[in-house]
Design a protein around this motif. Structure first.
Motif, mmCIF file in Angstrom:
data_model
loop_
_atom_site.group_PDB
_atom_site.id
_atom_site.type_symbol
_atom_site.label_atom_id
_atom_site.label_comp_id
_atom_site.label_asym_id
_atom_site.label_seq_id
_atom_site.Cartn_x
_atom_site.Cartn_y
_atom_site.Cartn_z
ATOM 1 N N LYS A 5 -1.207 -56.114 -20.544
ATOM 2 C CA LYS A 5 -0.525 -56.556 -21.766
ATOM 3 C C LYS A 5 -0.542 -55.427 -22.803
ATOM 4 O O LYS A 5 0.476 -55.171 -23.478
ATOM 5 N N ILE A 6 -1.667 -54.751 -22.942
ATOM 6 C CA ILE A 6 -1.748 -53.606 -23.854
ATOM 7 C C ILE A 6 -0.712 -52.564 -23.454
ATOM 8 O O ILE A 6 0.040 -52.060 -24.288
ATOM 9 N N LYS A 7 -0.650 -52.260 -22.166
ATOM 10 C CA LYS A 7 0.310 -51.265 -21.674
ATOM 11 C C LYS A 7 1.738 -51.694 -21.966
ATOM 12 O O LYS A 7 2.570 -50.879 -22.398
ATOM 13 N N SER A 8 2.050 -52.963 -21.764
ATOM 14 C CA SER A 8 3.425 -53.428 -22.004
ATOM 15 C C SER A 8 3.790 -53.337 -23.491
ATOM 16 O O SER A 8 4.938 -53.026 -23.825
ATOM 17 N N ILE A 9 2.840 -53.581 -24.365
ATOM 18 C CA ILE A 9 3.095 -53.443 -25.807
ATOM 19 C C ILE A 9 3.372 -51.982 -26.133
ATOM 20 O O ILE A 9 4.339 -51.660 -26.826
ATOM 21 N N ILE A 10 2.529 -51.086 -25.644
ATOM 22 C CA ILE A 10 2.721 -49.655 -25.896
ATOM 23 C C ILE A 10 4.046 -49.182 -25.322
ATOM 24 O O ILE A 10 4.790 -48.436 -25.977
ATOM 25 N N ASP A 11 4.372 -49.616 -24.111
ATOM 26 C CA ASP A 11 5.601 -49.173 -23.451
ATOM 27 C C ASP A 11 6.857 -49.539 -24.239
ATOM 28 O O ASP A 11 7.870 -48.840 -24.139
ATOM 29 N N LYS A 12 6.812 -50.610 -25.017
ATOM 30 C CA LYS A 12 7.986 -51.067 -25.781
ATOM 31 C C LYS A 12 8.211 -50.283 -27.075
ATOM 32 O O LYS A 12 9.191 -50.521 -27.766
ATOM 33 N N HIS A 13 7.303 -49.386 -27.408
ATOM 34 C CA HIS A 13 7.389 -48.656 -28.672
ATOM 35 C C HIS A 13 7.468 -47.151 -28.410
ATOM 36 O O HIS A 13 6.939 -46.661 -27.419
ATOM 37 N N ASP A 14 8.129 -46.454 -29.329
ATOM 38 C CA ASP A 14 8.332 -45.013 -29.152
ATOM 39 C C ASP A 14 7.621 -44.153 -30.191
ATOM 40 O O ASP A 14 7.188 -43.055 -29.892
ATOM 41 N N LYS A 15 7.533 -44.638 -31.416
ATOM 42 C CA LYS A 15 6.944 -43.857 -32.521
ATOM 43 C C LYS A 15 5.674 -44.583 -32.944
ATOM 44 O O LYS A 15 5.733 -45.647 -33.575
ATOM 45 N N ILE A 16 4.529 -43.994 -32.601
ATOM 46 C CA ILE A 16 3.243 -44.681 -32.735
ATOM 47 C C ILE A 16 2.266 -43.833 -33.545
ATOM 48 O O ILE A 16 2.088 -42.652 -33.258
ATOM 49 N N PHE A 17 1.654 -44.452 -34.542
ATOM 50 C CA PHE A 17 0.549 -43.761 -35.211
ATOM 51 C C PHE A 17 -0.760 -44.407 -34.772
ATOM 52 O O PHE A 17 -0.820 -45.601 -34.488
ATOM 53 N N ILE A 18 -1.788 -43.585 -34.677
ATOM 54 C CA ILE A 18 -3.126 -44.020 -34.299
ATOM 55 C C ILE A 18 -4.006 -43.875 -35.538
ATOM 56 O O ILE A 18 -3.938 -42.863 -36.238
ATOM 57 N N SER A 19 -4.809 -44.901 -35.815
ATOM 58 C CA SER A 19 -5.690 -44.816 -36.975
ATOM 59 C C SER A 19 -6.970 -45.602 -36.718
ATOM 60 O O SER A 19 -7.053 -46.381 -35.773
ATOM 61 N N SER A 20 -7.940 -45.369 -37.601
ATOM 62 C CA SER A 20 -9.215 -46.058 -37.510
ATOM 63 C C SER A 20 -9.791 -46.255 -38.912
ATOM 64 O O SER A 20 -9.102 -46.046 -39.902
ATOM 65 N N HIS A 21 -11.045 -46.585 -38.952
ATOM 66 C CA HIS A 21 -11.688 -46.959 -40.210
ATOM 67 C C HIS A 21 -11.958 -45.758 -41.124
ATOM 68 O O HIS A 21 -12.012 -44.617 -40.676
ATOM 69 N N ASP A 40 0.834 -38.988 -25.709
ATOM 70 C CA ASP A 40 1.606 -37.756 -25.592
ATOM 71 C C ASP A 40 2.037 -37.525 -24.140
ATOM 72 O O ASP A 40 3.174 -37.134 -23.873
ATOM 73 N N SER A 41 1.153 -37.815 -23.194
ATOM 74 C CA SER A 41 1.456 -37.592 -21.775
ATOM 75 C C SER A 41 2.534 -38.526 -21.247
ATOM 76 O O SER A 41 3.185 -38.212 -20.245
ATOM 77 N N ILE A 42 2.735 -39.671 -21.899
ATOM 78 C CA ILE A 42 3.786 -40.598 -21.461
ATOM 79 C C ILE A 42 5.019 -40.511 -22.362
ATOM 80 O O ILE A 42 5.890 -41.378 -22.329
ATOM 81 N N GLY A 43 5.084 -39.448 -23.161
ATOM 82 C CA GLY A 43 6.299 -39.155 -23.920
ATOM 83 C C GLY A 43 6.472 -39.874 -25.238
ATOM 84 O O GLY A 43 7.583 -39.925 -25.776
ATOM 85 N N LYS A 44 5.399 -40.396 -25.801
ATOM 86 C CA LYS A 44 5.496 -41.079 -27.096
ATOM 87 C C LYS A 44 5.406 -40.061 -28.233
ATOM 88 O O LYS A 44 4.699 -39.068 -28.141
ATOM 89 N N ASP A 45 6.141 -40.329 -29.296
ATOM 90 C CA ASP A 45 6.047 -39.559 -30.541
ATOM 91 C C ASP A 45 4.870 -40.157 -31.299
ATOM 92 O O ASP A 45 4.936 -41.319 -31.729
ATOM 93 N N CYS A 46 3.785 -39.397 -31.424
ATOM 94 C CA CYS A 46 2.577 -39.996 -31.998
ATOM 95 C C CYS A 46 1.805 -39.000 -32.853
ATOM 96 O O CYS A 46 1.927 -37.788 -32.686
#
Length: 157
Positions: A5-21, A40-46
């Motif tokens: 499910k996590i993978k399917s959510i990520i796969d549906k998006h192209d421009k992703i920011f990663i953040s934490s506390h 980056d390895s799966i071609g996402k703009d991040c």
């Protein structure tokens, strides 16, 4: 935890920011590094962007300048992102000023964590494993489950 499910959510998006506390630690930074390398390895703009600067002790993770402190350029990226991948944070507002950008721009969020969630449960999707020692442990299991080859760069995080 439903890793597919996590993978399917990520796969549906192209421009992703990663953040934490705010005041990030080794788990949050190492996990962000690993996810950045994966995306980056799966071609996402991040990008990785945090409210707080990376502590000096973790600068070895930033040799390629992939960690950014929130500023005008990173805020612009966040505003255009279609997913925020939030790691190691049990309370939405521990994102600091990043939280307000997410709210103001109605950005979907995917939280992966090993902490109990708080009353500020504002993430679009939450995957929490209270038995895990760290988000790094969860991500290792994620990469194994989805058959993603774990390269040296990913493990570096």
């Amino acid at each position: 935890m439903d890793f597919h499910k996590i993978k399917s959510i990520i796969d549906k998006h192209d421009k992703i920011f990663i953040s934490s506390h705010i005041n990030p630690d080794g788990d949050s930074l190492g996990s962000a590094y690993a996810m950045y390398k994966y995306l980056d390895s799966i071609g996402k703009d991040c990008i990785i962007v945090n409210h707080s600067p990376i502590p000096e002790v973790y600068n070895f993770l930033n040799k390629d300048n992939i960690f950014q402190e929130l500023d005008g350029d990173s805020a612009s990226f966040i505003k255009k992102a279609d997913l925020g991948l939030i790691l190691d944070i049990g309370d939405f507002y521990r994102l600091g000023d990043v939280a307000y950008l997410v709210e103001e721009n109605d950005i979907e969020t995917l939280s992966i964590d090993h902490h109990a969630k708080s009353d500020n449960d504002l993430f679009s999707y939450e995957f929490i494993d209270l038995r895990a020692s760290s988000v790094g442990e969860i991500l290792y299991s994620y990469f194994i489950e989805i058959n993603h080859k774990i390269c040296k760069d990913t493990m570096y995080g």
